[in-house]
Structure formats: structure tokens, C-alpha cells
Design an enzyme around this catalytic site. Structure first.
Site, PDB file in Angstrom:
ATOM      1  N   SER A 166       9.307  42.935  15.243  1.00 35.29           N
ATOM      2  CA  SER A 166      10.566  43.536  14.808  1.00 35.29           C
ATOM      3  C   SER A 166      11.094  42.863  13.551  1.00 35.29           C
ATOM      4  O   SER A 166      12.126  43.270  13.019  1.00 35.29           O
ATOM      5  CB  SER A 166      11.613  43.425  15.925  1.00 35.29           C
ATOM      6  OG  SER A 166      11.829  42.071  16.271  1.00 35.29           O
TER       7      SER A 166
ATOM      8  N   HIS B 230       6.796  49.668  16.633  1.00 32.84           N
ATOM      9  CA  HIS B 230       7.997  48.934  17.021  1.00 32.84           C
ATOM     10  C   HIS B 230       8.668  49.649  18.189  1.00 32.84           C
ATOM     11  O   HIS B 230       9.316  50.686  18.015  1.00 32.84           O
ATOM     12  CB  HIS B 230       8.952  48.835  15.825  1.00 32.84           C
ATOM     13  CG  HIS B 230      10.191  48.053  16.119  1.00 32.84           C
ATOM     14  ND1 HIS B 230      11.360  48.227  15.433  1.00 32.84           N
ATOM     15  CD2 HIS B 230      10.446  47.083  17.042  1.00 32.84           C
ATOM     16  CE1 HIS B 230      12.286  47.409  15.912  1.00 32.84           C
ATOM     17  NE2 HIS B 230      11.751  46.708  16.892  1.00 32.84           N
TER      18      HIS B 230
ATOM     19  N   ASN C  82      16.256  48.209  12.563  1.00 33.72           N
ATOM     20  CA  ASN C  82      16.821  46.857  12.497  1.00 33.72           C
ATOM     21  C   ASN C  82      17.514  46.595  11.171  1.00 33.72           C
ATOM     22  O   ASN C  82      18.443  45.781  11.095  1.00 33.72           O
ATOM     23  CB  ASN C  82      15.734  45.814  12.750  1.00 33.72           C
ATOM     24  CG  ASN C  82      15.433  45.673  14.237  1.00 33.72           C
ATOM     25  OD1 ASN C  82      16.126  46.234  15.078  1.00 33.72           O
ATOM     26  ND2 ASN C  82      14.385  44.939  14.556  1.00 33.72           N
TER      27      ASN C  82
ATOM     28  N   GLU D  95       9.194  53.374  16.440  1.00 37.58           N
ATOM     29  CA  GLU D  95       9.033  53.333  14.985  1.00 37.58           C
ATOM     30  C   GLU D  95       7.578  53.009  14.674  1.00 37.58           C
ATOM     31  O   GLU D  95       7.068  51.970  15.102  1.00 37.58           O
ATOM     32  CB  GLU D  95       9.902  52.220  14.382  1.00 37.58           C
ATOM     33  CG  GLU D  95      11.265  52.624  13.933  1.00 37.58           C
ATOM     34  CD  GLU D  95      11.965  51.491  13.190  1.00 37.58           C
ATOM     35  OE1 GLU D  95      12.548  51.770  12.138  1.00 37.58           O
ATOM     36  OE2 GLU D  95      11.933  50.333  13.661  1.00 37.58           O
TER      37      GLU D  95
END
Length: 742
Positions: free
Chosen positions: A462, A483, A533, A495
């Protein structure tokens, strides 16, 4: 073997995906436009719906007149004793209303008229003098279930694909063809409220237990059994009807006016607690159901139609429908640039490196999709713990009656554990979920390429850019990011992160596999924080800076929950783990400078050794079971403001945290990290819980107006230089008046 409800015996484990029948008949009517036909065999009319050029049957204004003609023909034809309604699709019955048609509704009056038309059609069906049976195989959703409820009798297949639901609230609507009136009268008030207010799926066996359907049969004998029941009902014979169970609570609460008043009050309180009034559909559904109980079914239908019209043109429904269409489009998206195609490799077996929380979660979703999994970690204790974590999730599904014990055992048999690379030679995909250290990831990448020569290597990192991981690869075209979000078995987003060297086939394969395991997949370009993120970072940082200035922990959380997030940003930090947040913060600050600088409070809390909920100590206190006990007042001594607290207006806290998230989403689009505003909206809603009723960052920006947002960002940037500078694309759109979505 087990005995069917009709008395026949068949194999419980059989899994036929289509309904078969030897019944043949004379075709009396056939409408090529809608795909609806009427045939008769031995006095039983079969009404078959097989919508042309569509994988599922949906309801629209074109089918109503055709059904009306068929109902009239059945009533008038003396040779017909009764009828059945069947689907021509393999695994769906009727999947509800045509959402495209709903989108074309522009006024409440149009929406109300649409609802009244559906109600009148189903009133006609319910009033048929001859028995009409719903022969249900596959999904009966929304209007499909409403049609079934209007039939005199319902028989469903005991197949995993047979599910029943009224999911309209998930689109900001309520059932509009009589569902708010017929379902409570079929299954009872409390059970109906639970279904309508949540939109939950009900599996076939549960539907039979509740009394939604009268019988369950194997798919292979569905039409045969239905034909027998039509004759029996026509002769006035008794049938094995499953009566609705009346427990003590039903007698006390549902069978008298005072008790029902209590049920309705509790339902409203529950809805308001969960939605904070931001979703009007559940409250409107309660009003319609109550109107039917107080003033009769016709009054309830009128209230249902009126509310349907209002909701159909509401902003909340428009945004929820936009999410529906976006996720539908993503299901057809191969993840490649427009016009580009590559055949994905079929993934039958995967390796998972790391049996910790994330690794075990990935293994869990993989085996539930039928994938063989080889899970590796450094010690027997770790792989044993990972295997237990997989089993615990499956046990919970058994407890909820979503799986049988036999199915759980069959699924667990797909998981193998190891402390070396035995069993990796023939894997199609390896997903690493090891420690967030580049050197460690380089080491396992080299090892995987040596033992699994044809496998794609996917990192669940991440924080670390995929291109940095791929520098150790001999086959960088087969390195990609996957992800997942925590907990993996609950969070819907995946993701997929690609680098310039990632091949089209690698991308297509990983995207296809993500869909196979039930994830909504967006493809993003490699970069620090990727997309989700990256937009989360300024939101978290600004929340922490509010604490730096003296805002209360619970006040910040409450302000953002009031905005529509499922949990506040400080709670989110505790849930994810402060150690994980501590690793990502410096990476983001190094890449993006001042606007991503972590707060002093967060840094000090991390340095104090607090890890969050998993260690029972973070911004909040937790008991031994991990249940939150309130704010840990000791945290305030770690803030720059020390023990003093200030009051900050809710709107101010929302602006200071949400606007930089929106701004960063635009920067991601500007930088090519995401392919489209659609992907940006879905990533935020499904990845971090951005309020669905606001449609996602880009639809929310459109609602606010780019010029308004730029003005607010400029005002904040004057107060906090460098943290709120509007993205260049956003400034340009403010000047031109452009929108992100048409």
C-alpha cells in the site's frame, strides 16, 4: 439424497444451472420485441419471458401491455385452467426494473405514473380467477419479486443462484409496484421491514422458511412440479403451502395496532441512527407500509407511488444510480486503454506469500471463488494461524447459513500451507503480502521467479511504488500491484496498479481474476499512494492538524460521520493501525511536500507506542474483546495544544478535511493516475467509504461547482499556505464552467 417438498428424491449436492423440462405446447402468442410468449400444454399456460439482446430479464413500459394481453387471453380461454410464469434465461428469473428507463424520469409526476402503472398491472395479476404460479429459478429482484408476490403461488429452485430481494433502497428508491404492501402481508411486518429497509438478498431456503415461496424443488423438475400444482389449485385441492411462522413477538407486536406502532417507531429510530436522515428512501418505505396497515392496501399503494415519484428524481437516488451504472460498466472493462485488447490467462491456482491478516484474507476470497491456493510463510506457526483465519471466516458464513458445513469443508480443502515453495511451480499468479520493506519484497520476487517460471507477480503493498519492486524482476512485464483493502473478505474494491512495463496480458489477467473473486476493480497508474491512499492522506493529515490545534478527537470523528463517512478519520486510524499509517506518512510527504505533511499529533502518538485497536490502545481505549470504551484522554497530552481543547465548527472541520481529498482526486486525474472520473468515484466510495449518496469525489465536485470549490480552497490556502492550493485542472474547469461528468 433428500426428499423434495414435492415428495420426490434427488441429490442435494447436484448443481444444475439451467431449468430443464420435457413440457411442450402450442404457441398462442409471441412478442418478438419484448421476448414474452404464451404457450399451452395440457391446459396449463406457460408465460415465458426471455428479453432479447439482454443477459437478464428487466421490466419496462413495453412489457406491461404484452402481459395485459396475455392475462386477458388466459382468462378468456376456457381450455386453460391456470398458468405459470417462467424465465428463458439460464440463471435469472426477473432482475427488476430497467434502470435506464428510470433515469429518463424527470418529474415526480412521471415517476408516480410509472409506479401506478406497475401497481395496476400486478393488481390485475393478483385478481386472476385462474391460478397463476411463479416458477422461480435464479434471481428474482425488485420488480421481479413484486411480480412473484402478486402470483397466487410461488415455487422456487433450491439452487445457489436463486435469490430473492427488494433492493430498491440501494438505489435511493422504494419498491414501486406493490412490494411495500404485499411483502408484509406475506411474511409479516418485521421480516418485511428488514428486507425492504436493507435490500438484503434472501437465499432460496431462507425464502421458503420465511414464507416468501411455498415450495422448493430441484431445477430439473421445476416446471413439472409447477404444472401439477396448477392443476391441483384449479381443482381446488390443498397444496403444501408453507404458512408464515408467527412467533411470540409477532403475536404481541404485529397482530395489534399498538404493537405495530411500536414496530414502526423502532424501525424509524434504527433507520435514523444508521443513515442520519441522509437517505430518504427507507423512511419513505416505512411511511408507505404504515399507510397500508392504517388505511388499507389502496391507500398504501397511493403512498408508495407518490413517494416513488419523489425519490426517483431526488439527488440521492441520482447519485446512487450513477454508482450502479459505474460498477456495471467496470464489470465489462478489461482494464486496458480504450480499443486495446489482450486475452487474459485463466487463473486456476495462486500462491500467497504471507499468512498474516492480509495474506489470509486474500486466500479466503480466492478459495471462496474456487481457486486452489498455496499459502506460504516463514514458520509453521504463522501458516497455521493463517489457515485458522481462513477457517474462521468460513465458519462465520456457516453460522449465518450462507454455507453448509460440507461446502465449508470443500472450500477449506482448496487451501494448502507451506514454509517453502513446494507447490508453487504450477501457480498462475503469486500475490505477496509480506512485510512492507523493499529489500524483503525484492528477495521474494527473485525467489518466485526462480520457482514459478510462468507466474504473474502481484504485490499487495500500500506504500511502495510497483516500479521500485519491479527493479528486481527478470520479467518486469509480469509485475503488477494488487492493492486489497482491509478486511479483504468485506471490502469490495481492488486497485490494480500498472507500470509502463506491465504487459497488456498481465493487466487483463489480473483484472479478470479480481472480478472472478468478486471485487470491483479499478486500474491505476503507479505512483506514491496509488489513488485511494493518495486521496486519503490529506484527509487524514488535516484531521490530525485539527487535533494539533486543540480540536477534540470525538468531535473530529463526529463531524465526518455527519458528512456521511461510515467512521471518522481518527477511528479509521485506530482500525487500520497506527504503525501502518506511520509508514505511509513519510513516503507521501517525501513525494508531495507540504500538502502531505503528517500532523505532529499523529507522529507523537505513533512514537508513544500506541498501535490502535489491535493493541487495545490508540486514540481510543479498548477492552479485552476490542470493543471501544471511549477517547483515551492521555492522547491530549501528546498534542501540541497539550490538554487545552477548543471548539471548531462542524462545517469548518468538514471543509478542511474533505476539500483537500477532492483536490487530490483532481490531481490524480490530472497526473493520469486514474483513467477517468468514474474510476475515481468508485475507488473512493468502495475503497474508503466516501459517502455514496454524494456520488464520489468527482460527482460531488460537480454538485458543488468547480468555481465554488476553488474559492473555498483559495480561502483556506491563504490561512494555511501550501496545503490547499487548487489543482491546475480544477482552476481551468472553474474558469470554463466545465464538469467532470456530463
Amino acid at each position: 439424497m433428500r426428499r423434495g417438498r414435492d415428495g420426490s428424491r434427488h441429490d442435494r449436492g447436484a448443481r444444475m444451472s439451467t431449468v430443464t423440462s420435457t413440457l411442450t405446447g402450442t404457441v398462442l402468442m409471441e412478442d418478438a420485441t419484448t421476448g414474452i410468449s404464451l404457450s399451452v400444454h395440457d391446459g396449463v399456460a406457460t408465460v415465458r419471458y426471455d428479453q432479447p439482446n439482454s443477459p437478464v430479464n428487466t421490466l419496462n413500459t413495453r412489457v406491461g401491455p404484452v402481459f395485459e394481453q396475455i392475462f386477458a387471453r388466459i382468462e378468456q380461454d376456457a381450455s386453460i385452467v391456470g398458468a405459470m410464469l417462467v424465465s428463458g434465461k439460464a440463471d435469472t428469473w426477473i432482475a427488476g426494473a430497467d434502470i435506464d428507463e428510470l433515469r429518463r424520469v424527470t418529474t415526480p409526476m412521471e415517476g408516480e405514473a410509472l409506479s401506478r402503472g406497475g401497481q395496476q398491472l400486478l393488481n390485475r395479476l393478483a385478481a386472476m380467477s385462474k391460478p397463476f404460479i411463479a416458477a422461480i429459478h435464479g434471481a428474482a429482484l425488485g420488480g421481479g419479486l413484486e411480480i412473484a408476490l402478486a402470483c397466487r403461488y410461488r415455487i422456487a429452485t433450491d439452487h445457489p443462484k436463486t435469490i430473492l430481494a427488494l433492493p430498491e433502497v440501494q438505489l435511493g428508491l422504494l419498491p414501486g409496484a406493490g412490494g411495500t404492501q404485499r411483502l408484509p402481508r406475506t411474511v409479516g411486518l418485521q421480516a418485511a421491514l428488514d428486507m425492504i429497509l436493507t435490500g438484503k438478498n434472501i437465499r432460496a431456503k431462507k425464502a421458503w422458511q420465511m414464507g416468501i415461496v411455498h415450495e422448493l424443488v430441484h431445477p430439473s423438475i421445476l416446471l413439472e412440479v409447477v404444472a401439477k400444482r396448477v392443476h391441483a389449485l384449479a381443482r381446488g385441492e390443498s397444496t403444501p403451502v408453507r404458512a408464515r411462522a408467527h412467533g411470540a413477538s409477532a403475536v404481541l407486536l404485529e397482530d395489534n395496532a399498538i404493537g405495530r406502532k411500536i414496530v414502526f417507531r423502532q424501525a424509524r429510530e434504527t433507520v435514523l441512527k444508521k443513515t442520519r436522515g441522509q437517505y430518504p428512501a427507507p423512511l419513505a418505505a416505512i411511511e408507505a407500509i404504515q399507510a397500508g396497515y392504517l388505511h388499507g392496501q389502496e391507500a398504501g399503494l397511493l403512498e408508495e407511488a407518490r413517494s416513488f415519484g419523489d425519490l426517483a428524481v431526488s439527488e440521492v437516488s441520482r447519485e446512487l444510480v450513477s454508482i450502479f451504472f459505474a460498477t456495471t460498466a467496470l464489470k465489462k472493462d478489461n482494464g486496458l486503454p480504450e480499443g486495446e485488447h489482450a486475452d487474459p490467462v485463466r487463473v486456476r491456482k495462486i500462491g500467497v506469500l504471507g499468512a498474516g491478516f492480509m495474506g489470509a484474507g486474500i486466500a479466503t476470497v480466492a478459495v471462496q471463488a474456487g481457486t486452489i491456493v498455496r499459502m506460504k510463510d516463514a514458520s509453521l506457526e504463522r501458516v497455521a494461524a493463517g489457515s485458522c483465519a481462513v477457517r474462521d471466516v468460513l465458519r462465520e458464513r456457516v453460522k449465518r447459513r450462507q454455507l453448509t458445513r460440507l461446502q465449508m469443508d470443500d472450500t477449506l480443502a482448496l487451501v494448502g500451507s507451506t514454509i517453502d515453495y513446494s507447490g508453487f511451480a504450477n501457480v498462475d499468479l503469486v500475490i505477496e503480502a509480506v512485510f512492507e520493506d523493499l529489500a524483503v519484497k525484492h528477495e521474494v520476487l527473485r525467489e518466485v521467479e526462480a520457482v514459478a517460471p510462468r507466474a504473474i507477480f502481484a504485490s499487495n503493498t500500500s506504500t511502495i511504488p510497483i516500479r521500485d519492486i519491479a527493479t528486481a524482476a527478470g520479467r518486469p512485464d509480469q509485475v503488477v500491484g494488487m492493492h486489497f483493502f482491509s478486511p479483504v473478505h468485506k471490502m469490495p474494491l481492488l486497485e490494480v496498479i500498472v507500470t509502463p512495463e506491465t504487459s497488456a496480458q498481465t493487466t487483463a489477467t489480473v483484472v479478470a481474476y479480481g472480478k472472478q473473486i468478486g471485487k470491483t476493480v479499478i486500474v491505476v497508474r503507479d505512483g506514491p499512494g496509488f489513488y485511494v491512499n493518495r486521496i486519503l492522506a490529506p484527509y487524514i493529515n488535516e484531521s490530525g492538524k485539527l487535533l494539533d490545534e486543540g480540536a477534540s478527537i470525538d468531535a473530529v470523528d463526529e463531524a465526518l460521520v455527519a458528512f456521511g463517512f461510515p467512521v471518522g478519520p481518527i477511528t479509521l486510524l485506530d482500525e487500520v493501525g497506527l504503525d501502518i499509517a506511520g509508514k505511509s506518512g513519510p513516503i507521501m510527504a517525501a513525494a508531495f511536500g507540504e500538502r502531505m505533511r503528517p500532523s505532529a499529533t499523529l507522529q507523537r502518538v505513533i512514537e508513544s507506542g500506541r498501535l490502535g485497536r489491535k493493541a487495545k490502545r490508540g486514540f481510543y481505549r479498548y477492552d479485552e474483546q476490542g470493543k471501544r470504551q471511549g477517547v483515551d484522554q492521555g492522547v491530549y497530552a501528546l498534542t501540541p495544544a497539550s490538554g487545552s481543547r477548543i471548539t471548531v465548527a462542524v462545517e469548518e472541520m468538514q471543509r478542511r478535511t474533505v476539500l483537500p481529498m477532492l483536490n487530490e482526486a483532481v490531481r490524480c486525474l490530472e497526473d493520469g493516475i486514474i483513467r477517468s472520473p468514474r474510476d475515481g468515484d468508485i475507488g473512493a466510495v468502495f475503497g474508503i467509504g466516501f459517502p455514496p449518496f454524494r456520488g464520489g469525489p468527482f460527482r460531488f465536485l460537480d454538485a458543488l461547482g468547480a468555481a465554488t470549490v476553488v474559492a473555498q480552497l483559495d480561502a483556506l490556502n491563504a490561512r494555511y499556505p501550501g496545503r490547499y492550493e487548487p489543482a491546475a485542472l480544477l482552476r481551468a474547469m472553474a474558469a470554463s464552467g466545465a464538469r467532470f461528468h456530463p
